[in-house]
Design a protein around this motif. Structure first.
Motif, PDB file in Angstrom:
ATOM      1  N   GLU A  61       0.819  -1.225   0.000  1.00  9.62           N
ATOM      2  CA  GLU A  61       0.000   0.000   0.000  1.00  9.62           C
ATOM      3  C   GLU A  61       0.846   1.265   0.000  1.00  9.62           C
ATOM      4  OE1 GLU A  61      -3.477  -0.039   0.547  1.00  9.62           O
ATOM      5  OE2 GLU A  61      -3.393  -2.217   0.327  1.00  9.62           O
ATOM      6  N   LEU A  62       2.014   1.180   0.610  1.00  9.18           N
ATOM      7  CA  LEU A  62       2.792   2.414   0.798  1.00  9.18           C
ATOM      8  C   LEU A  62       4.283   2.098   0.937  1.00  9.18           C
ATOM      9  CD1 LEU A  62       3.361   2.141   4.089  1.00  9.18           C
ATOM     10  CD2 LEU A  62       1.083   3.086   4.236  1.00  9.18           C
ATOM     11  N   ILE A  63       5.061   3.181   0.929  1.00 13.91           N
ATOM     12  CA  ILE A  63       6.505   3.042   1.166  1.00 13.91           C
ATOM     13  C   ILE A  63       6.761   3.557   2.580  1.00 13.91           C
ATOM     14  CG2 ILE A  63       8.798   3.848   0.477  1.00 13.91           C
ATOM     15  CD1 ILE A  63       7.771   4.040  -2.394  1.00 13.91           C
ATOM     16  N   HIS A  64       7.204   2.661   3.439  1.00 13.22           N
ATOM     17  CA  HIS A  64       7.371   3.061   4.832  1.00 13.22           C
ATOM     18  C   HIS A  64       8.834   3.326   5.146  1.00 13.22           C
ATOM     19  CE1 HIS A  64       5.835   3.648   8.838  1.00 13.22           C
ATOM     20  NE2 HIS A  64       6.837   2.918   9.307  1.00 13.22           N
ATOM     21  N   PHE A  65       9.189   4.606   5.155  1.00 11.38           N
ATOM     22  CA  PHE A  65      10.547   5.017   5.529  1.00 11.38           C
ATOM     23  C   PHE A  65      10.486   5.755   6.863  1.00 11.38           C
ATOM     24  CE2 PHE A  65      12.815   5.272   1.078  1.00 11.38           C
ATOM     25  CZ  PHE A  65      12.641   3.904   0.922  1.00 11.38           C
ATOM     26  N   ASN A  66       9.628   5.278   7.740  1.00  6.67           N
ATOM     27  CA  ASN A  66       9.551   5.866   9.089  1.00  6.67           C
ATOM     28  C   ASN A  66       9.696   4.770  10.141  1.00  6.67           C
ATOM     29  OD1 ASN A  66       9.303   7.710  11.116  1.00  6.67           O
ATOM     30  ND2 ASN A  66       7.079   7.936  10.955  1.00  6.67           N
ATOM     31  N   PHE A  70      12.704  -4.771   5.052  1.00 10.34           N
ATOM     32  CA  PHE A  70      11.661  -5.099   4.063  1.00 10.34           C
ATOM     33  C   PHE A  70      11.534  -4.025   2.992  1.00 10.34           C
ATOM     34  CE2 PHE A  70       9.521  -3.314   7.859  1.00 10.34           C
ATOM     35  CZ  PHE A  70       9.029  -2.143   7.308  1.00 10.34           C
ATOM     36  N   ASN A  71      12.261  -2.920   3.124  1.00 10.00           N
ATOM     37  CA  ASN A  71      12.271  -1.919   2.058  1.00 10.00           C
ATOM     38  C   ASN A  71      13.126  -2.438   0.900  1.00 10.00           C
ATOM     39  OD1 ASN A  71      12.223   0.410   4.690  1.00 10.00           O
ATOM     40  ND2 ASN A  71      10.600   0.226   3.181  1.00 10.00           N
ATOM     41  N   THR A  72      12.993  -1.769  -0.261  1.00  6.74           N
ATOM     42  CA  THR A  72      13.681  -2.288  -1.452  1.00  6.74           C
ATOM     43  C   THR A  72      14.364  -1.152  -2.220  1.00  6.74           C
ATOM     44  OG1 THR A  72      11.733  -1.926  -2.820  1.00  6.74           O
ATOM     45  CG2 THR A  72      11.928  -4.103  -1.774  1.00  6.74           C
ATOM     46  N   SER A  73      15.211  -1.551  -3.174  1.00  7.79           N
ATOM     47  CA  SER A  73      15.861  -0.569  -4.048  1.00  7.79           C
ATOM     48  C   SER A  73      14.817   0.154  -4.883  1.00  7.79           C
ATOM     49  CB  SER A  73      16.843  -1.264  -4.991  1.00  7.79           C
ATOM     50  OG  SER A  73      17.880  -1.811  -4.250  1.00  7.79           O
ATOM     51  N   ALA A  74      13.778  -0.572  -5.307  1.00  9.91           N
ATOM     52  CA  ALA A  74      12.723   0.074  -6.114  1.00  9.91           C
ATOM     53  C   ALA A  74      12.045   1.175  -5.286  1.00  9.91           C
ATOM     54  CB  ALA A  74      11.701  -0.967  -6.561  1.00  9.91           C
ATOM     55  N   GLU A  75      11.854   0.926  -4.017  1.00 10.89           N
ATOM     56  CA  GLU A  75      11.250   1.953  -3.157  1.00 10.89           C
ATOM     57  C   GLU A  75      12.185   3.160  -3.011  1.00 10.89           C
ATOM     58  OE1 GLU A  75       8.196  -0.369  -0.174  1.00 10.89           O
ATOM     59  OE2 GLU A  75      10.296  -0.260   0.429  1.00 10.89           O
ATOM     60  N   ARG A 129       4.187  12.266   1.699  1.00 11.57           N
ATOM     61  CA  ARG A 129       2.986  11.542   2.161  1.00 11.57           C
ATOM     62  C   ARG A 129       1.951  11.460   1.028  1.00 11.57           C
ATOM     63  NH1 ARG A 129       0.639  11.182   7.399  1.00 11.57           N
ATOM     64  NH2 ARG A 129       2.729  11.395   8.210  1.00 11.57           N
ATOM     65  N   GLN A 130       1.870  12.552   0.244  1.00 15.26           N
ATOM     66  CA  GLN A 130       0.934  12.529  -0.893  1.00 15.26           C
ATOM     67  C   GLN A 130       1.323  11.457  -1.915  1.00 15.26           C
ATOM     68  OE1 GLN A 130       1.241  16.660  -1.834  1.00 15.26           O
ATOM     69  NE2 GLN A 130      -0.385  17.244  -0.397  1.00 15.26           N
ATOM     70  N   HIS A 131       2.602  11.086  -1.903  1.00 13.21           N
ATOM     71  CA  HIS A 131       3.058   9.986  -2.774  1.00 13.21           C
ATOM     72  C   HIS A 131       3.044   8.650  -2.020  1.00 13.21           C
ATOM     73  CE1 HIS A 131       4.480  13.368  -5.181  1.00 13.21           C
ATOM     74  NE2 HIS A 131       4.618  12.510  -6.183  1.00 13.21           N
ATOM     75  N   ARG A 132       2.331   8.614  -0.931  1.00 10.44           N
ATOM     76  CA  ARG A 132       2.226   7.416  -0.086  1.00 10.44           C
ATOM     77  C   ARG A 132       3.603   6.954   0.431  1.00 10.44           C
ATOM     78  NH1 ARG A 132      -2.719   5.929   0.141  1.00 10.44           N
ATOM     79  NH2 ARG A 132      -2.343   3.899   1.074  1.00 10.44           N
ATOM     80  N   ILE A 133       4.390   7.945   0.826  1.00 12.80           N
ATOM     81  CA  ILE A 133       5.703   7.632   1.405  1.00 12.80           C
ATOM     82  C   ILE A 133       5.746   8.222   2.816  1.00 12.80           C
ATOM     83  CG2 ILE A 133       8.208   7.984   1.220  1.00 12.80           C
ATOM     84  CD1 ILE A 133       7.789   8.375  -1.826  1.00 12.80           C
ATOM     85  N   LEU A 140      20.964  -0.945   2.525  1.00  9.97           N
ATOM     86  CA  LEU A 140      19.871  -0.151   1.939  1.00  9.97           C
ATOM     87  C   LEU A 140      20.033   1.335   2.274  1.00  9.97           C
ATOM     88  CD1 LEU A 140      16.515  -2.088   2.541  1.00  9.97           C
ATOM     89  CD2 LEU A 140      17.577  -1.563   0.339  1.00  9.97           C
ATOM     90  N   ALA A 141      20.376   1.622   3.524  1.00  3.82           N
ATOM     91  CA  ALA A 141      20.509   3.023   3.946  1.00  3.82           C
ATOM     92  C   ALA A 141      21.654   3.692   3.186  1.00  3.82           C
ATOM     93  CB  ALA A 141      20.733   3.116   5.447  1.00  3.82           C
ATOM     94  N   ASN A 142      22.715   2.924   2.964  1.00  4.36           N
ATOM     95  CA  ASN A 142      23.840   3.467   2.215  1.00  4.36           C
ATOM     96  C   ASN A 142      23.422   3.774   0.768  1.00  4.36           C
ATOM     97  OD1 ASN A 142      26.665   4.067   1.950  1.00  4.36           O
ATOM     98  ND2 ASN A 142      26.781   2.250   0.656  1.00  4.36           N
ATOM     99  N   GLU A 143      22.645   2.860   0.192  1.00  3.74           N
ATOM    100  CA  GLU A 143      22.146   3.085  -1.177  1.00  3.74           C
ATOM    101  C   GLU A 143      21.270   4.348  -1.208  1.00  3.74           C
ATOM    102  OE1 GLU A 143      20.125  -0.337  -2.823  1.00  3.74           O
ATOM    103  OE2 GLU A 143      19.097   0.900  -4.322  1.00  3.74           O
ATOM    104  N   LEU A 144      20.435   4.482  -0.199  1.00  8.08           N
ATOM    105  CA  LEU A 144      19.556   5.652  -0.142  1.00  8.08           C
ATOM    106  C   LEU A 144      20.382   6.940  -0.037  1.00  8.08           C
ATOM    107  CD1 LEU A 144      16.853   7.096   0.131  1.00  8.08           C
ATOM    108  CD2 LEU A 144      16.752   6.388   2.525  1.00  8.08           C
ATOM    109  N   ARG A 145      21.384   6.941   0.830  1.00 10.59           N
ATOM    110  CA  ARG A 145      22.227   8.147   0.969  1.00 10.59           C
ATOM    111  C   ARG A 145      22.924   8.480  -0.353  1.00 10.59           C
ATOM    112  NH1 ARG A 145      23.752   5.426   5.683  1.00 10.59           N
ATOM    113  NH2 ARG A 145      22.472   6.218   7.381  1.00 10.59           N
ATOM    114  N   CYS A 146      23.472   7.437  -1.002  1.00 11.84           N
ATOM    115  CA  CYS A 146      24.213   7.681  -2.251  1.00 11.84           C
ATOM    116  C   CYS A 146      23.265   8.246  -3.303  1.00 11.84           C
ATOM    117  CB  CYS A 146      24.844   6.382  -2.765  1.00 11.84           C
ATOM    118  SG  CYS A 146      26.182   5.831  -1.719  1.00 11.84           S
ATOM    119  N   LYS A 147      22.081   7.639  -3.456  1.00  9.07           N
ATOM    120  CA  LYS A 147      21.166   8.090  -4.509  1.00  9.07           C
ATOM    121  C   LYS A 147      20.610   9.483  -4.203  1.00  9.07           C
ATOM    122  CE  LYS A 147      19.921   3.665  -6.523  1.00  9.07           C
ATOM    123  NZ  LYS A 147      19.020   2.514  -6.546  1.00  9.07           N
TER     124      LYS A 147
END
Ligand SMILES: Cc1ncc(COP(=O)(O)O)c(C=O)c1O
Length: 400
Positions: free
Chosen positions: A16-21, A382-387, A348-352, A295-302
């Motif tokens: 349903e959503l991307i949970h980065f909280n 459980f988060n992903t690169s696509a997220e 949040r409007q993007h369901r994140i 995953l967190a490292n990928e997020l920081r880099c991107k």
């Protein structure tokens, strides 16, 4: 290896959503929600005390499940309604003498610091803050210089809520042991995220909550109390759970960490946390840690490749291997000239789901670093690169 597809299927909200909280409150696995609901149904059918009796074993398993996560004895574990309550119970159980000193780090959790301010006022103890180095780590050199026989307690937050830095708790533990100083760890953000061994850390006390990286229900937490320090600690609320009433006018404190518990508690929530702890153990916390760090490292880099984005986890600026080792799942960042709350709303409007770190809630650190309110994205296994890609795309489309 974690089977991410299966873990996402067991986490219904993932579709349903991307949970980065996850540093706020993570998503519960279905088995945790089921355990809570089943127990509540049992209470409805049998009555509260009768349900507790019927599920006694499941509820008692809490101590073994948490002890397994921390590598301690189940008798060194107590249940608490949250981490702040557990931390305060321990702090106020120490009989401080006027003039004694308490040492903390610059990234200490806000409510812990507020309790210390109150304690300083009531008992005339001194609170001293050791600053972080350029990587956001507590300076061990500065710490050791301050240690003497007047220091009664070192309190350290393992992973702060406002940045991804993992503090060197074991190195600090060595110093605490060498100088024979009580050592209290706030593991609220690290429990369920990082491998924790209280014997490696050498801490005497540790507190955590259930709803964050452990993925338990809200309103749950626990503490660890090393058996050898138990008798230095006198809780302020004797009740029929925490003491043995030996004669009309006398009682003795329980000889285990449960001297910090009260008899009445939310049994459904505790069983839910127990299931969550077993879930983490079955996956292997070291596997979890590795996945989250990657995953967190990928997020920081991107994120850092996007125009106008700044990463605020200091160690990210250092070499990538060090960064990977000392940064966990919390990513703190800002977009130049952007209001942090507006960015959060846009996401949040993007369901994140993300959160905002307020300067006023992190004064010790953000005033030194001169940071305003900034954004926080905290990932779980459980988060992903696509997220991460979808998240970066949503940040990119934000109009300041
Ligand atoms: C590092 C840290 N310590 C303590 C707490 C407080 O935990 P609780 O809300 O369970 O009392 C938090 C909550 O965000 C936290 O991030």
């Amino acid at each position: 290896m974690l089977n991410i597809d299966r873990l996402r299927e067991e986490t219904p909200a993932c579709s349903e959503l991307i949970h980065f909280n996850n540093a706020g409150a993570s998503l519960q696995p279905q088995s945790v929600t089921d355990a809570v609901l089943q127990y509540l149904t049992l209470e409805q059918r049998l009555g509260g005390y009768e349900a507790a009796e019927a599920q006694h074993q499941a509820s008692e398993h809490f101590y073994t499940a948490v002890a397994g996560l921390l590598n301690c004895n189940p008798r060194e574990v107590a249940y608490a309604e949250n981490s702040t309550r557990a931390w305060n119970l321990l702090l106020h159980a120490i009989a401080f003498e006027p003039g004694e000193r308490i040492i903390i780090g610059e990234s200490e959790y806000a409510s812990n610091y507020l309790s210390l301010l109150e304690l300083a006022h009531r008992h005339q103890v001194n609170i001293e803050v050791i600053n972080n180095d350029d990587n956001g780590l507590i300076s061990l050199q500065a710490l050791e210089q301050r240690l003497d026989e007047n220091v009664r307690l070192i309190a350290l937050t393992h992973v702060a809520s406002q940045n991804g830095v993992i503090q060197p708790v074991a190195e600090v533990g060595k110093l605490a042991r060498k100088h024979n100083i009580l050592y209290l760890i706030d593991a609220c953000q690290s429990a369920g995220q990082l491998h924790i061994d209280v014997n490696d850390i050498n801490c005497d006390m540790l507190t955590a909550s259930g709803r964050k990286y452990l993925r338990g229900p809200r309103g749950t937490g626990f503490m660890y109390v090393r058996h050898s320090v138990l008798n230095y600690l006198k809780p302020d609320a004797p009740d029929l759970q925490s003491v043995i009433w030996t004669s009309r006018d006398q009682f003795s404190w329980r000889d285990d960490a449960r001297r910090f518990e009260l008899w009445e508690h939310n049994v459904a929530a505790r069983i839910g946390l127990t299931v969550a702890a077993d879930y983490a153990t079955a996956l292997g916390v070291s596997n979890i840690e590795k996945r989250i760090k990657t995953l967190a490292n990928e997020l920081r880099c991107k994120l850092s490749e996007l125009p106008r984005v700044q990463i605020h986890d200091q160690a990210f600026a250092t070499d990538s291997e060090t960064a990977l080792n000392i940064l966990g799942g919390i990513v703190s960042f800002s977009v130049k000239n952007a209001d942090a709350v507006k960015l959060q709303t846009h996401l949040r409007q993007h369901r994140i789901n993300t959160s905002v770190i307020r300067r006023n809630n992190t004064r010790l650190e953000f005033e030194v670093r001169d940071l305003p309110d900034i954004n926080r994205a905290s990932v779980h296994y459980f988060n992903t690169s696509a997220e991460i890609d979808a998240f970066c795309q949503a940040v990119r489309t934000f109009q300041v």
